[in-house]
Scaffold this motif. Structure first.
Motif, PDB file in Angstrom:
ATOM      1  N   HIS A   4       0.843  -1.192   0.000  1.00 58.79           N
ATOM      2  CA  HIS A   4       0.000   0.000   0.000  1.00 58.79           C
ATOM      3  C   HIS A   4       0.875   1.237   0.000  1.00 58.79           C
ATOM      4  CE1 HIS A   4      -3.776  -2.187   0.557  1.00 58.79           C
ATOM      5  NE2 HIS A   4      -3.035  -3.030   1.242  1.00 58.79           N
ATOM      6  N   LEU A   5       0.618   2.107  -0.957  1.00 51.42           N
ATOM      7  CA  LEU A   5       1.480   3.241  -1.206  1.00 51.42           C
ATOM      8  C   LEU A   5       0.990   4.489  -0.496  1.00 51.42           C
ATOM      9  CD1 LEU A   5       2.098   2.779  -5.018  1.00 51.42           C
ATOM     10  CD2 LEU A   5       3.375   1.815  -3.112  1.00 51.42           C
ATOM     11  N   ILE A   6       1.933   5.359  -0.205  1.00 51.99           N
ATOM     12  CA  ILE A   6       1.629   6.678   0.323  1.00 51.99           C
ATOM     13  C   ILE A   6       1.531   7.638  -0.858  1.00 51.99           C
ATOM     14  CG2 ILE A   6       2.313   8.405   2.025  1.00 51.99           C
ATOM     15  CD1 ILE A   6       1.936   5.540   3.111  1.00 51.99           C
ATOM     16  N   ASP A   7       0.610   8.593  -0.797  1.00 53.22           N
ATOM     17  CA  ASP A   7       0.443   9.544  -1.889  1.00 53.22           C
ATOM     18  C   ASP A   7       1.729  10.327  -2.131  1.00 53.22           C
ATOM     19  OD1 ASP A   7      -2.178   8.819  -2.164  1.00 53.22           O
ATOM     20  OD2 ASP A   7      -2.941  10.402  -0.871  1.00 53.22           O
ATOM     21  N   THR A   8       2.092  10.493  -3.392  1.00 58.90           N
ATOM     22  CA  THR A   8       3.215  11.358  -3.740  1.00 58.90           C
ATOM     23  C   THR A   8       2.878  12.789  -3.345  1.00 58.90           C
ATOM     24  OG1 THR A   8       3.757   9.938  -5.598  1.00 58.90           O
ATOM     25  CG2 THR A   8       4.655  12.154  -5.649  1.00 58.90           C
ATOM     26  N   PHE A   9       3.854  13.494  -2.792  1.00 63.63           N
ATOM     27  CA  PHE A   9       3.530  14.796  -2.198  1.00 63.63           C
ATOM     28  C   PHE A   9       3.673  15.945  -3.199  1.00 63.63           C
ATOM     29  CE2 PHE A   9       7.840  13.493  -1.022  1.00 63.63           C
ATOM     30  CZ  PHE A   9       8.619  14.506  -1.549  1.00 63.63           C
ATOM     31  N   PRO A  10       2.604  16.718  -3.432  1.00 61.71           N
ATOM     32  CA  PRO A  10       2.679  17.877  -4.319  1.00 61.71           C
ATOM     33  C   PRO A  10       2.871  19.162  -3.522  1.00 61.71           C
ATOM     34  CG  PRO A  10       0.389  17.291  -3.969  1.00 61.71           C
ATOM     35  CD  PRO A  10       1.215  16.389  -3.091  1.00 61.71           C
ATOM     36  N   ARG A 155      -3.159  10.594   5.683  1.00 60.15           N
ATOM     37  CA  ARG A 155      -3.942  11.643   6.328  1.00 60.15           C
ATOM     38  C   ARG A 155      -3.053  12.665   7.033  1.00 60.15           C
ATOM     39  NH1 ARG A 155      -7.064   9.202  10.136  1.00 60.15           N
ATOM     40  NH2 ARG A 155      -6.682   7.062   9.480  1.00 60.15           N
ATOM     41  N   ILE A 156      -1.933  12.210   7.586  1.00 63.94           N
ATOM     42  CA  ILE A 156      -0.988  13.167   8.173  1.00 63.94           C
ATOM     43  C   ILE A 156      -0.468  14.113   7.090  1.00 63.94           C
ATOM     44  CG2 ILE A 156       1.314  13.378   9.206  1.00 63.94           C
ATOM     45  CD1 ILE A 156       0.678  10.812  10.787  1.00 63.94           C
ATOM     46  N   VAL A 157      -0.141  13.571   5.924  1.00 61.82           N
ATOM     47  CA  VAL A 157       0.335  14.409   4.821  1.00 61.82           C
ATOM     48  C   VAL A 157      -0.761  15.367   4.366  1.00 61.82           C
ATOM     49  CG1 VAL A 157       1.166  14.389   2.437  1.00 61.82           C
ATOM     50  CG2 VAL A 157       2.019  12.689   4.063  1.00 61.82           C
ATOM     51  N   ARG A 158      -2.011  14.870   4.264  1.00 66.27           N
ATOM     52  CA  ARG A 158      -3.110  15.734   3.812  1.00 66.27           C
ATOM     53  C   ARG A 158      -3.392  16.841   4.817  1.00 66.27           C
ATOM     54  NH1 ARG A 158      -5.432  10.789   2.019  1.00 66.27           N
ATOM     55  NH2 ARG A 158      -6.823  10.681   3.815  1.00 66.27           N
ATOM     56  N   ILE A 159      -3.341  16.528   6.109  1.00 63.17           N
ATOM     57  CA  ILE A 159      -3.554  17.555   7.136  1.00 63.17           C
ATOM     58  C   ILE A 159      -2.467  18.619   7.039  1.00 63.17           C
ATOM     59  CG2 ILE A 159      -3.555  17.987   9.631  1.00 63.17           C
ATOM     60  CD1 ILE A 159      -4.790  15.112   9.905  1.00 63.17           C
ATOM     61  N   THR A 160      -1.239  18.186   6.820  1.00 59.77           N
ATOM     62  CA  THR A 160      -0.131  19.130   6.665  1.00 59.77           C
ATOM     63  C   THR A 160      -0.394  20.099   5.515  1.00 59.77           C
ATOM     64  OG1 THR A 160       1.437  17.493   7.505  1.00 59.77           O
ATOM     65  CG2 THR A 160       2.352  19.311   6.245  1.00 59.77           C
ATOM     66  N   LYS A 161      -0.969  19.591   4.435  1.00 54.89           N
ATOM     67  CA  LYS A 161      -1.211  20.427   3.261  1.00 54.89           C
ATOM     68  C   LYS A 161      -2.417  21.338   3.417  1.00 54.89           C
ATOM     69  CE  LYS A 161      -1.455  16.981   0.331  1.00 54.89           C
ATOM     70  NZ  LYS A 161      -1.636  16.310  -0.976  1.00 54.89           N
ATOM     71  N   LYS A 168      -4.498  22.327  13.397  1.00 52.46           N
ATOM     72  CA  LYS A 168      -3.654  21.392  12.652  1.00 52.46           C
ATOM     73  C   LYS A 168      -2.865  20.498  13.607  1.00 52.46           C
ATOM     74  CE  LYS A 168      -1.518  22.658   8.876  1.00 52.46           C
ATOM     75  NZ  LYS A 168      -0.531  23.190   7.882  1.00 52.46           N
ATOM     76  N   ASP A 169      -2.292  21.072  14.686  1.00 52.96           N
ATOM     77  CA  ASP A 169      -1.516  20.277  15.636  1.00 52.96           C
ATOM     78  C   ASP A 169      -2.381  19.235  16.330  1.00 52.96           C
ATOM     79  OD1 ASP A 169       1.376  21.059  15.916  1.00 52.96           O
ATOM     80  OD2 ASP A 169       0.476  23.046  16.037  1.00 52.96           O
ATOM     81  N   ILE A 170      -3.613  19.605  16.673  1.00 55.33           N
ATOM     82  CA  ILE A 170      -4.514  18.657  17.333  1.00 55.33           C
ATOM     83  C   ILE A 170      -4.825  17.503  16.399  1.00 55.33           C
ATOM     84  CG2 ILE A 170      -6.825  18.371  18.320  1.00 55.33           C
ATOM     85  CD1 ILE A 170      -6.641  21.338  19.180  1.00 55.33           C
ATOM     86  N   MET A 171      -5.137  17.813  15.152  1.00 58.00           N
ATOM     87  CA  MET A 171      -5.467  16.756  14.185  1.00 58.00           C
ATOM     88  C   MET A 171      -4.256  15.874  13.894  1.00 58.00           C
ATOM     89  SD  MET A 171      -7.888  18.964  11.592  1.00 58.00           S
ATOM     90  CE  MET A 171      -8.386  17.548  10.603  1.00 58.00           C
ATOM     91  N   ILE A 172      -3.067  16.482  13.820  1.00 56.23           N
ATOM     92  CA  ILE A 172      -1.848  15.697  13.617  1.00 56.23           C
ATOM     93  C   ILE A 172      -1.632  14.743  14.786  1.00 56.23           C
ATOM     94  CG2 ILE A 172       0.677  15.853  13.615  1.00 56.23           C
ATOM     95  CD1 ILE A 172      -0.358  16.426  10.887  1.00 56.23           C
ATOM     96  N   ASP A 173      -1.802  15.239  16.024  1.00 54.29           N
ATOM     97  CA  ASP A 173      -1.597  14.392  17.208  1.00 54.29           C
ATOM     98  C   ASP A 173      -2.520  13.183  17.188  1.00 54.29           C
ATOM     99  OD1 ASP A 173       0.332  16.103  18.090  1.00 54.29           O
ATOM    100  OD2 ASP A 173      -0.676  16.670  19.950  1.00 54.29           O
TER     101      ASP A 173
END
Length: 307
Positions: A4-10, A155-161, A168-173
């Motif tokens: 299962h792959l992680i999305d390439t980051f744009p 989802r961590i990558v999507r939240i970052t974007k 954002k910090d709460i959702m990342i945690d």
């Protein structure tokens, strides 16, 4: 096994190319730092080290990684590597080139959130005595991503974007804690897949897995599997799902798919014969489940030259 792959980051609007070798962009949060790496040329002997526990996942291309006191190994998309603080990585990039870079993410994670996650699991969802304990095992450092683990990382990558402000910090945690749970479940599966026969004599989960693997070609009564584990059906289902990250029924399905993949590649049986010899009772269900798990129909998998 399907990787299962992680999305390439744009992240192009936020990234400037500083060097062709291990260009790094970092996004810092309260409990972790997300590092995005791109390498744009073939290179050898790149050293990298982090001060905190790090979870890495390959997105694109290939690395040859060497860790202290361990043989070198290929690091491919759909795989992850974890390392304790201060562990030196020596990396070769045999395929990286400008316009087709090797891409990888690395999450450095604070000790506090790891300890808090492990503590809560031990307190609220203790494992059976013989099933081991909740913890991250640094000896299981190289693994294939499963869907749930890859989804949490994505989802961590999507939240970052996409998210702004302190939310954002709460959702990342919250998502990071889920990722750590998925990591521990993935490691548990690695342990029991590799040693269930040795552990079965004094480990009820290993005994249940041994029973399942021995009877894959037959009808498996999940009540009987729970009996082998010396638990009620309800308790066994709950504990199995917590420890392994999937229900017993889904585990059996995935094991039958693995068996079917081997049969399709290594015997001359037709699809129908493979279906029934691997414990499936319905051909259409077999075809649908096989495609869902592997991305291929049984026929296209059997005739493909790439597996």
């Amino acid at each position: 096994m399907k990787k299962h792959l992680i999305d390439t980051f744009p992240f192009n609007e936020k990234r400037s190319l500083l060097t062709l070798v291990e260009n790094r962009t970092s996004y810092s949060f309260d409990s972790c730092e997300l590092n995005l790496f791109e390498t744009h040329q073939t290179v050898e002997n790149v050293n990298l080290v982090f001060d905190h526990f790090v979870f890495t996942s390959m997105l694109k291309g290939k690395k040859i990684m060497t860790l202290p006191d361990r043989p070198s190994f290929e690091y491919l998309p759909g795989e992850s590597v974890i390392l304790p603080p201060g562990e030196l990585m020596n990396i070769d990039f045999p395929e990286a080139e400008k316009g087709n870079p090797t891409q990888c993410i690395a999450l450095t994670i604070s000790d506090e959130i790891i300890l808090d996650t492990v503590h809560k699991l031990k307190e609220l969802h203790p494992k059976e005595d013989s099933w081991g304990d909740w913890d991250i095992d640094p000896s299981i450092f190289h693994m294939n991503n499963n869907f749930d683990l890859a989804d949490a990382i994505n989802r961590i990558v999507r939240i970052t974007k996409s998210e702004k402000g302190k939310i954002k910090d709460i959702m990342i945690d919250l998502t990071l804690k889920e990722m750590l749970v998925r990591l521990m479940q993935t490691q548990a599966r690695v342990v029991f897949e590799s040693s269930y026969n040795q552990l079965a004599g004094n480990n009820s989960l290993a005994a249940a897995i041994q029973f399942i693997k021995t009877n894959l070609r037959n009808n498996i009564d999940l009540g009987k599997v729970a009996e082998v584990a010396c638990m009620s059906r309800a308790t066994f289902f709950k504990k199995f799902k917590e420890s392994m990250g999937q229900t017993p029924a889904h585990y059996i399905l995935k094991e039958r798919i693995k068996l079917a993949k081997n049969e399709l590649k290594n015997t001359s049986q037709n699809i129908t014969a493979v279906c029934y010899s691997c414990g499936f009772e319905n051909l259409s269900h077999f075809i649908k489940a096989f495609k869902q798990e592997t991305g291929y129909t049984p026929k296209s998998f059997q005739t493909s030259k790439t597996f």
